[in-house]
Design a protein around this motif. Sequence first.
Motif, PDB file in Angstrom:
ATOM      1  N   LEU A 156      68.670  20.768  15.391  1.00 49.50           N
ATOM      2  CA  LEU A 156      68.556  21.877  15.144  1.00 49.50           C
ATOM      3  C   LEU A 156      67.122  22.842  15.717  1.00 49.50           C
ATOM      4  O   LEU A 156      66.286  21.458  15.869  1.00 49.50           O
ATOM      5  N   LYS A 157      66.483  23.459  16.387  1.00 49.11           N
ATOM      6  CA  LYS A 157      65.344  23.868  17.013  1.00 49.11           C
ATOM      7  C   LYS A 157      64.670  25.255  15.572  1.00 49.11           C
ATOM      8  O   LYS A 157      65.969  25.756  15.299  1.00 49.11           O
ATOM      9  N   SER A 158      63.415  24.988  15.207  1.00 47.87           N
ATOM     10  CA  SER A 158      63.200  26.306  14.138  1.00 47.87           C
ATOM     11  C   SER A 158      61.957  26.904  14.917  1.00 47.87           C
ATOM     12  O   SER A 158      60.664  25.356  14.867  1.00 47.87           O
ATOM     13  N   GLU A 159      61.636  27.620  14.390  1.00 50.15           N
ATOM     14  CA  GLU A 159      59.988  28.333  14.554  1.00 50.15           C
ATOM     15  C   GLU A 159      58.813  28.530  13.372  1.00 50.15           C
ATOM     16  O   GLU A 159      58.096  28.029  13.008  1.00 50.15           O
ATOM     17  N   ILE A 160      60.046  28.241  12.383  1.00 48.83           N
ATOM     18  CA  ILE A 160      59.508  28.023  11.031  1.00 48.83           C
ATOM     19  C   ILE A 160      58.598  26.282  11.081  1.00 48.83           C
ATOM     20  O   ILE A 160      58.010  27.100  10.235  1.00 48.83           O
ATOM     21  N   LEU A 161      59.712  26.092  11.261  1.00 51.23           N
ATOM     22  CA  LEU A 161      58.765  24.217  11.007  1.00 51.23           C
ATOM     23  C   LEU A 161      57.283  24.652  12.284  1.00 51.23           C
ATOM     24  O   LEU A 161      56.661  23.510  11.774  1.00 51.23           O
ATOM     25  N   LYS A 162      57.307  24.869  13.285  1.00 52.36           N
ATOM     26  CA  LYS A 162      56.098  25.122  13.832  1.00 52.36           C
ATOM     27  C   LYS A 162      55.075  25.222  13.149  1.00 52.36           C
ATOM     28  O   LYS A 162      53.456  24.967  13.216  1.00 52.36           O
ATOM     29  N   ASN A 163      55.009  26.498  12.776  1.00 46.94           N
ATOM     30  CA  ASN A 163      54.407  27.406  11.511  1.00 46.94           C
ATOM     31  C   ASN A 163      54.177  26.572  10.646  1.00 46.94           C
ATOM     32  O   ASN A 163      52.526  26.648  10.498  1.00 46.94           O
ATOM     33  N   LEU A 164      54.376  25.832   9.876  1.00 44.67           N
ATOM     34  CA  LEU A 164      54.596  25.136   9.020  1.00 44.67           C
ATOM     35  C   LEU A 164      53.794  23.562   9.224  1.00 44.67           C
ATOM     36  O   LEU A 164      52.642  24.160   8.804  1.00 44.67           O
ATOM     37  N   ILE A 165      54.432  23.328  10.139  1.00 41.29           N
ATOM     38  CA  ILE A 165      53.328  21.267  10.746  1.00 41.29           C
ATOM     39  C   ILE A 165      52.679  21.515  11.417  1.00 41.29           C
ATOM     40  O   ILE A 165      50.936  21.247  11.140  1.00 41.29           O
ATOM     41  N   GLY A 166      52.172  22.477  12.155  1.00 43.19           N
ATOM     42  CA  GLY A 166      51.152  23.042  13.273  1.00 43.19           C
ATOM     43  C   GLY A 166      49.468  23.104  12.190  1.00 43.19           C
ATOM     44  O   GLY A 166      49.893  24.258  11.346  1.00 43.19           O
ATOM     45  N   LEU A 167      48.610  22.775  12.386  1.00 42.99           N
ATOM     46  CA  LEU A 167      47.625  22.752  11.633  1.00 42.99           C
ATOM     47  C   LEU A 167      46.479  23.884  12.503  1.00 42.99           C
ATOM     48  O   LEU A 167      45.953  23.615  13.889  1.00 42.99           O
ATOM     49  N   PRO A 168      45.878  24.569  11.384  1.00 47.02           N
ATOM     50  CA  PRO A 168      44.984  25.418  12.400  1.00 47.02           C
ATOM     51  C   PRO A 168      43.991  25.203  12.355  1.00 47.02           C
ATOM     52  O   PRO A 168      43.020  23.600  12.076  1.00 47.02           O
ATOM     53  N   SER A 169      42.694  25.719  13.356  1.00 48.84           N
ATOM     54  CA  SER A 169      41.540  25.324  13.480  1.00 48.84           C
ATOM     55  C   SER A 169      40.828  25.245  12.189  1.00 48.84           C
ATOM     56  O   SER A 169      39.437  24.876  12.302  1.00 48.84           O
ATOM     57  N   ASN A 170      40.799  26.232  10.751  1.00 50.50           N
ATOM     58  CA  ASN A 170      40.414  25.433   9.591  1.00 50.50           C
ATOM     59  C   ASN A 170      40.328  25.054   9.212  1.00 50.50           C
ATOM     60  O   ASN A 170      40.933  24.707   7.602  1.00 50.50           O
ATOM     61  N   TRP A 171      41.707  23.799   9.591  1.00 48.56           N
ATOM     62  CA  TRP A 171      42.595  22.856   8.528  1.00 48.56           C
ATOM     63  C   TRP A 171      41.527  21.539   7.940  1.00 48.56           C
ATOM     64  O   TRP A 171      42.253  21.301   7.046  1.00 48.56           O
ATOM     65  N   VAL A 172      39.810  21.320   8.584  1.00 51.17           N
ATOM     66  CA  VAL A 172      39.169  20.514   7.765  1.00 51.17           C
ATOM     67  C   VAL A 172      39.052  21.457   6.481  1.00 51.17           C
ATOM     68  O   VAL A 172      39.138  21.177   5.467  1.00 51.17           O
ATOM     69  N   LEU A 173      38.341  22.924   6.207  1.00 52.26           N
ATOM     70  CA  LEU A 173      38.164  23.260   4.795  1.00 52.26           C
ATOM     71  C   LEU A 173      39.737  23.421   3.974  1.00 52.26           C
ATOM     72  O   LEU A 173      40.113  22.947   2.447  1.00 52.26           O
ATOM     73  N   GLY A 174      40.985  22.807   4.602  1.00 53.93           N
ATOM     74  CA  GLY A 174      41.739  23.521   4.082  1.00 53.93           C
ATOM     75  C   GLY A 174      42.493  21.933   3.577  1.00 53.93           C
ATOM     76  O   GLY A 174      42.671  21.353   2.377  1.00 53.93           O
ATOM     77  N   GLY A 175      41.749  20.792   3.836  1.00 56.75           N
ATOM     78  CA  GLY A 175      41.618  19.569   3.872  1.00 56.75           C
ATOM     79  C   GLY A 175      40.765  19.058   1.726  1.00 56.75           C
ATOM     80  O   GLY A 175      41.160  18.735   1.542  1.00 56.75           O
ATOM     81  N   ILE A 176      39.588  19.904   1.993  1.00 53.05           N
ATOM     82  CA  ILE A 176      38.968  19.676   1.199  1.00 53.05           C
ATOM     83  C   ILE A 176      39.379  20.076  -0.199  1.00 53.05           C
ATOM     84  O   ILE A 176      39.393  20.079  -1.120  1.00 53.05           O
ATOM     85  N   PHE A 177      39.806  21.308   0.463  1.00 55.41           N
ATOM     86  CA  PHE A 177      40.650  22.306  -1.196  1.00 55.41           C
ATOM     87  C   PHE A 177      41.272  20.876  -1.681  1.00 55.41           C
ATOM     88  O   PHE A 177      41.663  21.381  -2.472  1.00 55.41           O
TER      89      PHE A 177
END
Length: 346
Positions: A156-177
């Motif tokens: 399977l190849k899923s574009e949804i997976l890439k969007n969910l797994i990929g960490l955006p540039s502000n993932w540090v702030l997300g990690g704090i929350f």
Amino acid sequence: MKEYVGMVAAQTAQVLLMIVSKVAIADGMSNYSWIFYSNALASLLLLPLSLIFHRSVNRPPLNFIVICGFLIIGLLGFLAQVFGYTGISYSSATLATTLLNLIPGFTFILAIICRMETISFGSLVTQAKFIGTVVSVAGAIMVTLYEGPQILSSPLKSEILKNLIGLPSNWVLGGIFLAIDADFSSMCIIAQAFVLEKYPAEMIVIFAYCFIYTILSGLTSLIVGDELSSFSLQPKKRLLSILYSGVFGSAFQVTVQAWCVRRKGPLFVAMFHPVGIVISTFIGVIFLGDGFYLGSLLGSIIVVIGFYSVMWGKAKEVKIVAVSKMEDEQAPLLQDVEEQLTPSSS
């Protein structure tokens, strides 16, 4: 095994909820509108069910302390969801699943402070629970942060997976929350244990919990001035995500968790969060087209070892308590027998 099966099902629902919520929030829904709809639907489902399962003949009486407990777990749960969904919107479902594995450690500490868990550093039971908690968290983090060579590929190849797994540039702030979410979630589990001890009617407790969520999220949405478009249930995937969240994410998952908290204690429930990362890995391989890597295999094995260590410690603790209780019950009987056999002095 009912509690084990129930918690595995609840963790599976939790993992899918993170994926569904990420899709809905990324599509324009605000955190508060998402929480409002999910818990409003859960409240509508739980109200008739709670009245059926807890009829007036076996319904515990309400008092001021219990009502205050409802408000506390509702507030703690609301804060956990707000920080959690905010963290997911800033980062990813994968990071959320990883950082929520802080819950067993936080819960273990709070349970010791609240005297829900007995601790004796020289005891093998305490060592098993402590080491098992640390090992499970370490294994869960390893699954996410260490990939290693690929063992099994998925067709399977899923574009949804890439969007969910990929960490955006502000993932540090997300990690704090998300770390704050884990802290509030641990407090909520402990508070549930206190409330359920006073009021052992899980569905009524969770109905009050979801109802308070609904009120708080609606009021907060008005205060922060969310746009009306964030409350729209179009396109259809928003409506489907709300239906899943209300039925399985709130009504089912939280009720099962509360039932297990009452029967097995808060640490038992918290220890299933590292198992969630293993479940998310298999869901990714089977349904989302993710590969299976060496890090996932080794981390899953470590999680299972740590989980088994804690469950072994809990089982031994139950046996020790049962034996101690039996000895306490037999002591007066033995004393009466000795008094009857001892000749009285005249």
